[in-house]
Design an enzyme around this catalytic site. Structure first.
Site, PDB file in Angstrom:
ATOM      1  N   GLY A  80       0.746  -1.305  -0.045  1.00  0.00           N
ATOM      2  CA  GLY A  80      -0.166   0.035  -0.139  1.00  0.00           C
ATOM      3  C   GLY A  80       0.849   1.456   0.022  1.00  0.00           C
ATOM      4  CB  SER A  81       0.067   4.631   0.959  1.00  0.00           C
ATOM      5  OG  SER A  81      -1.039   4.886   0.167  1.00  0.00           O
TER       6      SER A  81
END
Length: 837
Positions: free
Chosen positions: A318-319
């Site tokens: 993810g981020s």
């Protein structure tokens, strides 16, 4: 007649002569021809060879605290023949069952064991030696004492002086004095002494050494002969390992993880901390965990507790992966923090990719997009500006898709499998989704390169190896793999990531903020794939960061798999864990707060009629005698307190180099902090009290705010517990209690008329964000292919999935303010304002 007599005499004489001839020939054959063989046989009969076991090397933390060592142990041995003769089978079976917990049927089976019939000995007989392998091998001293008591009772009952059918053989076992602490790093050895997992397995050859032997002559009573010619081969003991792990930081880490595990009820939590400048692993832990002293108690339900997820869990990041895209864009001169773009959604091929807030925040700058963790910003940076080839170049440069080379067994390489010709796969990889699989350690190594000036280093958990046979110590050198980005890029990226945490309005990492320290970091959340579909109730949330942002001393990643509240993103769930650990670790490491120097400078420059309070730098006291330390402190005008009865300072608080004023005291600890008596802490600030108690491994519960007014000691689960009652400085000095405080620790006041409206507005905003997060867009065929490929690891690959935030997450506990004390209980914040994805 005479002829017959002579003939008979001749025959008898000839027979005798023949007999002696045969005898002489036989003697000659035995003594001359076969002499050497018979000599060897004779020597074998009167010689005995005993093995001298090598001592397995000790494992310590970086400060010399023992984490693994050899300790005395005992094997239970039965004599079925004697047991039958004395008629004590039932008593032995019953008592050993009580002592060892071994099933009675198994003990009875061994106590009545018979030999296996053979052609040479067709009669099956009761054995005279039978090891009780099930529960009876390498038992500790307390159980051995109980078995010895049983043997004494049997001797008294049967009037036997020697064998009563039960005995103990002295051996050794591996002992882990800190129990669960760093268990996934250490691994363990089984009942056969074979190394299993962790450092024990990776460095098994160095640790176990080489057994020696002694050969001597004996008589038929097994007593050594007076003129025995001994042949002695000394044992070569195993090497001692000093780890990079710091026991105190490991303890801070595991305590915070236990709190988070209890509050969040996830599938697992993994935390790794390292010095980004050397990639010394300072702490590595997983929850659930295990006690290596009790490895044999594993069941199918807790088998996963033995898995070191830090190096063996491949997941979609993810981020947090956006840091790599950001670093590449800055290195290539493509990142303009003040340039603007349209947030919300972006079209890539036939697929619409979107931010967590699908309607967007309008035209915003790229720096704002970083703070808000905008997926659209990183699609533009990674897909449109960098492009597939350069994006992949930086992903490879930071070590993803390959093992880091850490000195632990079983590390997985992750997988970077996006097709550069498939637009959506490139675009989603730019923000850490799709065909991107990493391990927590890979993430930490990559981000540490961003923190340390761009150098990708090989992580390691062994700091030095000492050969006890020669006394030679070999240090493990720092190994630089490559320069991933240049130092100037590193400095810029550190500054941008610091704003993700310091911006308390929109920064997704704001819950990692530590008052007085500059913290940089990034949040991450990825939806998992369950049975081929995206399950928005199951997520992997994380936070990765380092501090201080300008001169990093510690880097850390926190990964939480499937918190029970699926609305909690990385900022709300993982960042507070990072904050709690790092806010304790930095003072312990002697890193002063940034505002301490500023405050000192202001005091020096501000004119005042009263003399400025004295400010001191704590000198080095550890290792000195108490008298020498006292003299040094008295000469410097620094107050101190001696804790313990030893004659030498083994630990000190505050640590060397810390800035303190004249109102503080230096604590000189003269014994093992974990074992000595808890000092009187009345009048101390909560921060100082917590640091001292953390060094002593005491669990702390606090009531109130301010300074320690009362302390009450108790115990539970084998640990010391202390409850501190806190009051303001005025109340502590005067004895007059403060006005009653409400649950938030603030004075009860009449609520302003507009506060209700403000609160309502905040709740409505959170509700809107929740609704925004739960909407989805339809992926195209390539996206579906990506999801299918990552199903095996259980994480999402949908390129249209935005980071799932926590705009409406249910909270446990109250909001943790910026100025909260480092040692306070972990608080999962209630999200307000921007989502903390």
């Amino acid at each position: 007649m005479d002829k017959r007599i002579r003939l008979r005499a001749l025959l008898i004489g000839g027979g005798i002569l023949l007999f002696f001839a045969v005898l002489i020939i036989r003697v000659f054959w035995i003594q001359v021809v076969q002499g050497s063989d018979w000599h060897k046989y004779a020597v074998k009969q009167w010689e005995k060879t005993s093995t001298i076991s090598a001592v397995r090397g000790t494992i310590t933390d970086r400060n010399g605290n023992k984490l693994a060592m050899d300790a005395p142990a005992y094997d239970v041995v039965l004599n079925p023949k004697v047991i039958a003769e004395l008629g004590v089978k039932d008593e032995i079976v019953s008592r050993l069952h009580e002592i060892l917990g071994t099933d009675e049927s198994e003990i009875e089976k061994q106590a009545t064991s018979k030999t296996t019939p053979t052609a040479k000995n067709p009669v099956s007989e009761l054995r005279v030696w039978r090891e009780l392998n099930s529960g009876g091998r390498r038992i500790p001293q307390d159980k051995a004492d109980q078995v010895n008591a049983l043997i004494a009772e049997l001797k008294e009952k049967t009037d036997e002086k020697y064998d009563v059918g039960v005995q103990l053989n002295v051996t050794t076992k591996r002992y882990y004095p800190k129990n669960e602490l760093a268990s996934h790093v250490l691994g363990y050895t089984n009942n056969d002494g074979a190394a299993v997992a962790g450092i024990e397995a990776y460095y098994d050859k160095q640790l176990k050494g080489t057994d020696g032997s002694i050969r001597y002559q004996r008589d038929n009573q097994n007593d050594k002969l007076p003129d025995s010619q001994d042949v002695y081969q000394p044992a070569m003991n195993g090497s001692n390992l000093k780890l990079t792990i710091d026991e105190t930081i490991q303890y801070y880490t595991e305590q915070a993880m236990k709190e988070a595990y209890k509050q969040l009820q996830p599938k697992s939590i993994t935390v790794i901390a390292a010095d980004p400048n050397t990639m010394d692993i300072l702490a590595m832990a997983n929850m659930p965990t295990f006690d290596p002293n009790k490895f044999n108690e594993v069941t199918e339900e807790n088998y996963d507790s033995f898995k070191n997820l830090g190096i063996k869990a491949e997941y979609e990041p993810g981020s947090t992966f956006k840091i790599i895209t950001l670093a590449g864009a800055v290195e290539e001169g493509l990142f303009n923090p003040e340039a603007t773009y349209q947030s919300g959604t972006i079209q890539v091929g036939r697929t619409t990719l979107h931010d967590i807030n699908r309607v967007g925040w309008g035209p915003i700058t790229y720096l704002t997009g970083l703070k808000r963790s905008s997926n659209v910003a990183f699609v533009k940076l990674g897909y449109e500006m960098l492009g597939a080839e350069r994006l992949r170049k930086y992903i490879d440069a930071f070590g993803f898709g390959a093992r880091t080379g850490i000195d632990l067994p079983g590390e997985l390489p992750g997988a970077i499998t996006f097709d550069p010709n498939i637009k959506t796969e490139v675009a989603t990889a730019a923000y850490g989704h799709g065909r991107v699989q990493v391990t927590p350690l890979q993430q930490l190594v990559g981000v540490s390169a961003v923190a340390n000036g761009g150098k990708l280093l090989t992580p390691h958990v062994v700091k030095s190896i000492t050969d006890p046979n020669t006394g030679v110590t070999t240090d493990v050198p720092v190994h630089e793999v490559r320069q991933a980005i240049d130092a100037a890029t590193s400095e810029k990226v550190r500054g941008y990531l610091e704003q993700v945490v310091s911006d308390q309005e929109i920064g997704t990492g704001r819950h990692a903020y530590i008052d007085g320290y500059r913290v940089a970091g990034k949040t991450g959340t990825a939806v998992k794939v369950i049975n081929g579909k995206y399950d928005y109730t199951k997520q992997v949330v994380s936070f990765i960061g380092f501090a201080p942002a300008d001169k990093p001393k510690i880097a850390m990643i926190v990964v939480i798999d499937q918190p029970a509240d699926s609305k909690l993103g990385g900022g709300a769930a993982a960042a507070p864990v990072f904050k709690k650990i790092v806010s304790q670790a930095l003072p312990y490491m002697g890193v002063p707060k940034a505002n301490e120097d500023i405050t000192t400078q202001k005091k020096e420059k501000t004119p005042t009629s009263a003399p400025a309070p004295a400010v001191y730098n704590v000198p080095t006291l550890t290792g000195k005698t108490v008298d020498a330390a006292k003299k040094k402190l008295i000469a410097s005008g620094i107050a101190f307190k001696v804790v313990g009865t030893g004659s030498k300072v083994v630990k000190q608080y505050p640590p060397v180099g810390s800035v303190m004023d004249g109102g503080q005291s230096v604590y000189l600890m003269t014994e093992d902090p974990t074992k000595m008596e808890i000092p009187d802490l009345k009048g101390e600030s909560l921060r100082d009290a917590l640091e001292i108690l953390n060094l002593m491994k005491v669990e702390v519960t606090t009531v109130g705010q301010g300074y320690v007014a009362e302390q009450v000691e108790s115990s539970g689960n084998g640990r010391r517990i202390i409850t501190l009652t806190l009051k303001s400085a005025r109340a502590t000095v005067t004895g007059v209690d403060d006005p009653e405080e409400n649950a938030l620790g603030t004075k009860d006041e009449t609520q302003p008329a507009d506060s209700k409206d403000a609160a309502t507005e905040s709740k409505e905003k959170d509700s809107t964000e929740k609704a925004t997060e739960e909407s989805t867009s339809s992926p195209d065929a390539s996206a579906e292919s990506s999801a299918s490929s990552s199903q095996s690891t259980g994480t999402a690959a949908d390129p249209s999935i935005a980071e799932v935030g926590s705009g409406s997450a249910t909270t446990t506990g109250s909001v943790q303010g910026q100025g909260s004390t480092s040692g306070s209980s972990l608080k999962i914040p209630e999200p307000t304002g921007a989502p903390t994805n």
